[in-house]
Design an enzyme around this catalytic site. Structure first.
Site, mmCIF file in Angstrom:
data_model
loop_
_atom_site.group_PDB
_atom_site.id
_atom_site.type_symbol
_atom_site.label_atom_id
_atom_site.label_comp_id
_atom_site.label_asym_id
_atom_site.label_seq_id
_atom_site.Cartn_x
_atom_site.Cartn_y
_atom_site.Cartn_z
ATOM 1 N N HIS A 18 15.989 -2.485 -0.030
ATOM 2 C CA HIS A 18 14.614 -2.578 0.490
ATOM 3 C C HIS A 18 13.806 -1.326 0.105
ATOM 4 O O HIS A 18 13.322 -0.595 0.970
ATOM 5 C CB HIS A 18 14.634 -2.769 2.020
ATOM 6 N N ILE A 19 13.656 -1.136 -1.217
ATOM 7 C CA ILE A 19 12.996 0.079 -1.704
ATOM 8 C C ILE A 19 11.765 -0.225 -2.562
ATOM 9 O O ILE A 19 11.298 0.648 -3.297
ATOM 10 C CB ILE A 19 13.977 0.968 -2.510
ATOM 11 N N ARG B 5 -0.646 -20.501 -0.205
ATOM 12 C CA ARG B 5 -1.244 -21.391 0.802
ATOM 13 C C ARG B 5 -2.586 -21.918 0.316
ATOM 14 O O ARG B 5 -2.915 -23.069 0.503
ATOM 15 C CB ARG B 5 -1.469 -20.612 2.107
ATOM 16 N N GLU C 237 19.678 -7.583 6.861
ATOM 17 C CA GLU C 237 19.728 -6.190 6.393
ATOM 18 C C GLU C 237 19.720 -5.205 7.559
ATOM 19 O O GLU C 237 19.098 -5.490 8.579
ATOM 20 C CB GLU C 237 18.574 -5.904 5.409
ATOM 21 N N ILE D 268 11.285 -9.886 -3.242
ATOM 22 C CA ILE D 268 10.836 -8.591 -2.707
ATOM 23 C C ILE D 268 10.015 -8.822 -1.428
ATOM 24 O O ILE D 268 9.260 -7.939 -1.018
ATOM 25 C CB ILE D 268 10.021 -7.773 -3.740
ATOM 26 N N ALA D 269 10.177 -10.019 -0.829
ATOM 27 C CA ALA D 269 9.367 -10.352 0.358
ATOM 28 C C ALA D 269 10.167 -10.065 1.630
ATOM 29 O O ALA D 269 10.142 -8.945 2.147
ATOM 30 C CB ALA D 269 8.926 -11.796 0.266
ATOM 31 N N ARG D 270 10.891 -11.064 2.113
ATOM 32 C CA ARG D 270 11.779 -10.872 3.255
ATOM 33 C C ARG D 270 13.011 -11.741 3.033
ATOM 34 O O ARG D 270 12.917 -12.863 2.504
ATOM 35 C CB ARG D 270 11.100 -11.287 4.570
ATOM 36 N N GLY E 89 -0.831 -12.955 -2.766
ATOM 37 C CA GLY E 89 -1.689 -11.939 -2.133
ATOM 38 C C GLY E 89 -1.856 -10.772 -3.089
ATOM 39 O O GLY E 89 -1.700 -10.919 -4.308
ATOM 40 N N ARG E 90 -2.149 -9.612 -2.515
ATOM 41 C CA ARG E 90 -2.412 -8.430 -3.362
ATOM 42 C C ARG E 90 -1.234 -8.128 -4.287
ATOM 43 O O ARG E 90 -1.424 -7.862 -5.478
ATOM 44 C CB ARG E 90 -2.626 -7.193 -2.492
ATOM 45 N N ILE E 91 -0.011 -8.147 -3.736
ATOM 46 C CA ILE E 91 1.149 -7.750 -4.556
ATOM 47 C C ILE E 91 1.441 -8.828 -5.607
ATOM 48 O O ILE E 91 1.722 -8.517 -6.766
ATOM 49 C CB ILE E 91 2.376 -7.476 -3.661
HETATM 50 C C1 GLV Z 1 7.921 -3.560 3.247
HETATM 51 O O1 GLV Z 1 8.736 -4.425 3.187
HETATM 52 C C2 GLV Z 1 6.629 -3.711 3.825
HETATM 53 O O2 GLV Z 1 6.357 -4.765 4.426
HETATM 54 O O3 GLV Z 1 5.819 -2.788 3.698
#
Ligand code: GLV
Length: 329
Positions: A287-288, A179, A269, A238-240, A156-158
């Protein structure tokens, strides 16, 4: 006319509260407080709207107990705290905060990748502990970032912003799985090639997870997936947290099958799996990824603007279940 009632479910910047107070009767949340589900329901009695952080669970039980609720505005881009079908069925609009955090989050994905590959935190702990006695050729040797293969799961964007950094900044070969395959122009801009998930796992020197969370991807990166990864690779999440089986990851790191991991998100978390805490080849952050000062402000402002657009104009800037708006029109 009475002002609509709003709960801001986390402590946010005063400028945002002031802006919202022009239209809403606002109840704020003190600094450091995270409401339990029962407390949240209690606070939401009589409220028309709530501004959430992304970790307050909005499910059928809460919706039933708070029948006046019309909109939930997450200040996060991820909205896996929403039971979206329950919200849509109850006619409650959800909004998220996409776009405003893309570049900041991609910066951090890269920071974590570099810290992990080049053993930044591990070597800093060693130095601070007074263990550095002499320079040596093999002291904290890690993996190269430039010229290596960057794998991105979730484009996606990130994911695309990370790809651009890797391809254009570090001369990396970029491969991704998603996907659906991106259009040719976007692939070209990111200099990224689409591969199967198995190819991604087996070819990436550095694998970054940046896909949205849903129950379908729970433990997608399990022992089997980790075994398919290139020996000596690094993994960045950096997702979940729920995407990775943390016990299986800890085993792969302990056995040296993976060189290292960089994790900003965790399944339970803010609790962190003790088997990860005991390993030195893991970079752990709380989670920063989106936590730059301007971006955090922009995220809350976007949530506020969604609330204002909804109550003043009957629309939203970034709805995640826009059918609710159509049905109410
Ligand atoms: C951070 O985890 C967000 O979803 O913005």
């Amino acid at each position: 006319m009475n002002k609509p009632q709003l709960l801001i479910a986390r402590d946010v910047y005063p400028a945002v509260v002031e802006k919202l107070e022009q239209v809403f009767e606002v109840e704020t949340t003190p600094e450091g407080v995270v409401w339990t589900p029962a407390q949240l329901i209690e606070r939401l009695q009589g409220k028309d709207a709530v501004l959430t952080s992304g970790s307050e669970r909005i499910d059928a039980g809460l919706l039933q107990a708070c029948p006046q609720l019309k909109i939930v505005a997450n200040l996060a881009v991820g909205y896996n705290n929403f039971d979206l079908s329950a919200m849509t069925a109850a006619g409650v609009l959800g909004t998220n905060a996409p776009g405003v955090l893309t570049e900041t989050t991609a910066d951090f994905g890269f920071a974590l990748l570099m810290a992990t590959a080049r053993r930044v935190t591990e070597s800093e702990h060693f130095l601070r502990a007074g263990r550095w006695k002499q320079w040596s050729l093999s002291l904290f040797t890690g993996a190269d970032v430039h010229g290596s293969t960057l794998g991105i799961l979730g484009m996606g964007r990130i994911g695309q912003a990370i790809a651009r950094r890797g391809a254009h900044g570090f001369g990396m070969r970029v491969i991704y799985h998603n996907r659906s395959q991106l259009d040719a122009a976007t692939e070209e801009a990111c200099r990224a090639s689409y591969v199967s998930q198995d190819e991604l796992l087996s070819q990436a020197d550095h694998l970054v997870l940046v896909l949205p969370y849903s129950p379908d991807v729970y433990h997608l990166i399990d022992a089997g997936a980790l075994a398919k990864m290139k020996p000596g690779a690094t993994l960045i999440n950096i997702a979940r947290g729920g995407i990775v089986d943390e016990d299986a990851l800890a085993a792969a790191l302990r056995e040296g099958r993976l060189a290292a991991a960089g994790l900003d998100v965790f399944e339970g978390e803010p609790a962190v799996n003790p088997s990860l805490l005991s390993l030195s080849n893991v970079v752990l952050t709380p989670h920063i990824a989106s936590a730059s000062v301007p971006t955090r402000l922009a995220m809350v402002m976007l949530a506020a603007d969604n609330l204002l657009a909804f109550f003043l104009e009957g629309k939203a800037l970034t709805p995640v279940n826009p059918e609710v708006l159509k049905n109410s029109g």
